[in-house]
Design a protein around this motif. Structure first.
Motif, short mmCIF file in Angstrom:
data_model
loop_
_atom_site.label_atom_id
_atom_site.label_comp_id
_atom_site.label_asym_id
_atom_site.label_seq_id
_atom_site.Cartn_x
_atom_site.Cartn_y
_atom_site.Cartn_z
N ASP A 46 -18.03 -24.08 -28.01
CA ASP A 46 -18.72 -23.86 -29.28
C ASP A 46 -17.94 -22.78 -30.03
O ASP A 46 -17.90 -21.63 -29.59
N ASP A 47 -17.34 -23.15 -31.15
CA ASP A 47 -16.49 -22.21 -31.87
C ASP A 47 -17.27 -21.11 -32.59
O ASP A 47 -16.69 -20.20 -33.17
N TYR A 48 -18.57 -21.14 -32.50
CA TYR A 48 -19.37 -20.04 -33.01
C TYR A 48 -19.20 -18.82 -32.11
O TYR A 48 -19.23 -17.68 -32.58
N PHE A 49 -19.00 -19.05 -30.82
CA PHE A 49 -18.93 -17.97 -29.84
C PHE A 49 -17.50 -17.60 -29.43
O PHE A 49 -17.26 -16.45 -29.07
N ARG A 54 -8.83 -16.67 -28.09
CA ARG A 54 -9.50 -15.95 -27.00
C ARG A 54 -9.35 -16.70 -25.68
O ARG A 54 -9.17 -16.09 -24.63
N LEU A 55 -9.38 -18.03 -25.73
CA LEU A 55 -9.18 -18.82 -24.50
C LEU A 55 -7.77 -18.61 -23.96
O LEU A 55 -7.59 -18.42 -22.75
N ILE A 56 -6.80 -18.61 -24.84
CA ILE A 56 -5.41 -18.37 -24.42
C ILE A 56 -5.28 -16.98 -23.82
O ILE A 56 -4.64 -16.79 -22.78
N GLU A 57 -5.91 -16.01 -24.45
CA GLU A 57 -5.88 -14.63 -23.95
C GLU A 57 -6.47 -14.54 -22.54
O GLU A 57 -5.93 -13.84 -21.67
#
Length: 67
Positions: A46-49, A54-57
Motif C-alpha cells: 500500500d503506497d500510502y504507508f 524505502r523497500l530498496i533501502e
C-alpha cells in the motif's frame, strides 16, 4: 502497488528469510514473494504507508544489492 526487484547476493534460505523479514516488518506490506533461483522479489504494498525507495533501502541495509 506492485514492485519487482532483482537482488544480487541471495545465496541460500537464510538470505531469503532475512530479506523477507525485513520487508514484512514494514507497515503497508500486503504480500512478498521471493524467487530464489532468479534473485527476484515481488512485493505488493500500500503506497500510502511505504514506497519503492524505502523497500530498496530495507534490502540494501542488510548488505544486498538491488540491481
Amino acid at each position: 502497488m506492485k514492485a519487482v526487484f532483482k537482488v544480487a547476493g541471495m545465496r541460500n534460505t537464510k538470505d531469503i528469510g532475512r530479506i523477507k523479514d525485513a520487508i514484512a516488518n514494514n507497515e503497508g506490506i500486503v504480500a512478498c514473494q521471493i524467487i530464489a533461483n532468479s534473485g527476484q522479489i515481488e512485493v505488493i504494498y500500500d503506497d500510502y504507508f511505504i514506497n519503492e525507495e524505502r523497500l530498496i533501502e530495507c534490502i540494501e541495509n542488510l548488505g544486498y544489492t538491488v540491481v
